[in-house]
Design a protein around this motif. Structure first.
Motif, short mmCIF file in Angstrom:
data_model
loop_
_atom_site.label_atom_id
_atom_site.label_comp_id
_atom_site.label_asym_id
_atom_site.label_seq_id
_atom_site.Cartn_x
_atom_site.Cartn_y
_atom_site.Cartn_z
N PRO A 97 0.83 -1.22 0.00
CA PRO A 97 0.00 0.00 0.00
C PRO A 97 0.86 1.27 0.00
N GLU A 98 0.41 2.24 -0.77
CA GLU A 98 1.17 3.47 -0.96
C GLU A 98 1.43 4.20 0.36
N TRP A 99 0.47 4.21 1.26
CA TRP A 99 0.67 4.94 2.52
C TRP A 99 1.82 4.34 3.33
N ILE A 100 2.03 3.03 3.23
CA ILE A 100 3.15 2.40 3.94
C ILE A 100 4.46 2.82 3.30
N LEU A 101 4.49 2.83 1.97
CA LEU A 101 5.71 3.26 1.27
C LEU A 101 6.05 4.71 1.62
N GLN A 102 5.03 5.57 1.66
CA GLN A 102 5.27 6.97 2.02
C GLN A 102 5.77 7.10 3.45
N ARG A 103 5.21 6.32 4.34
CA ARG A 103 5.63 6.38 5.75
C ARG A 103 7.07 5.90 5.91
N ILE A 104 7.45 4.89 5.14
CA ILE A 104 8.84 4.41 5.18
C ILE A 104 9.78 5.53 4.76
N GLU A 105 9.39 6.28 3.74
CA GLU A 105 10.23 7.39 3.28
C GLU A 105 10.33 8.50 4.32
N GLN A 106 9.26 8.73 5.06
CA GLN A 106 9.23 9.80 6.06
C GLN A 106 9.90 9.40 7.36
N GLN A 107 9.82 8.14 7.70
CA GLN A 107 10.25 7.67 9.01
C GLN A 107 11.67 7.14 8.93
N ARG A 108 12.58 7.89 9.48
CA ARG A 108 14.00 7.50 9.47
C ARG A 108 14.45 7.07 10.85
N TYR A 109 15.33 6.11 10.86
CA TYR A 109 15.94 5.65 12.10
C TYR A 109 17.38 6.14 12.13
N ASP A 110 17.88 6.37 13.31
CA ASP A 110 19.27 6.81 13.44
C ASP A 110 20.23 5.68 13.11
N LEU A 111 19.77 4.46 13.29
CA LEU A 111 20.55 3.27 12.97
C LEU A 111 19.59 2.12 12.74
#
Length: 174
Positions: A97-111
């Motif tokens: 689903p597109e919303w999951i892909l968008q969230r992955i792009e927005q949500q960054r982890y420090d590691l």
């Protein structure tokens, strides 16, 4: 708040490592929501279930981060991430689903700690693909490279994994 995701294929020690790191650093961790969801509803799932699992994982992360902040901790660990949902959705249903892909792009982890498949497979009614672990590992590694994520591959026995992860987290905390 520093956020560390522990990701990778099935049966690679993600939960064990998440718990160990949280205990070592006296902080919180977000458990894998998929396990609780599937234990309650059974191992069969459809794409809407993966979306519910993704929302539940985000909720678990938000709760763990809020608890860490409230307790004055500098770091929080996440047992899996939305990348797991993306890879499973694409494998099982041909798309995510597109919303999951968008969230992955927005949500960054420090590691991101990507766990290798060099541990023996441990059978579990919720695990599906013992013979595809290397295939999935490659997908995770490629996705993290495309995202230009800060990640490291963690290998070896459980004790070695903890030691490698601890050194990487210590470096992050400096």
């Amino acid at each position: 708040m520093l956020r560390v995701a522990i990701t990778g294929p099935e049966s690679t020690g993600k939960t064990t490592l998440s718990r160990q790191l949280a205990a070592h650093y006296h902080t919180t961790w977000a458990p894998e929501y998929a396990r609780a969801y599937l234990e309650e509803r059974g191992p069969e799932y459809a794409l809407p279930d993966l979306e519910a699992i993704a929302r539940g994982q985000l909720h678990e992360e938000a709760q763990a981060i809020a608890a860490a902040e409230q307790q004055g901790h500098a770091i929080c660990f996440c047992d899996t991430d939305l990348l797991v949902i993306k890879i499973w959705a694409e494998h099982a249903f041909g798309h995510c689903p597109e919303w999951i892909l968008q969230r992955i792009e927005q949500q960054r982890y420090d590691l991101v700690l990507l766990l290798d498949v060099d541990l023996p497979w441990e059978p579990d009614p919720l695990r599906e693909h013992p013979h595809l672990r290397q295939h999935f590992f490659t997908l995770y590694q490629q996705a993290l490279q495309v995202q230009q994520a800060t990640f490291a591959v963690v290998r070896g026995a459980l004790a070695q994994r903890f030691e490698q992860a601890r050194l990487l987290v210590d470096e992050l905390l400096k």
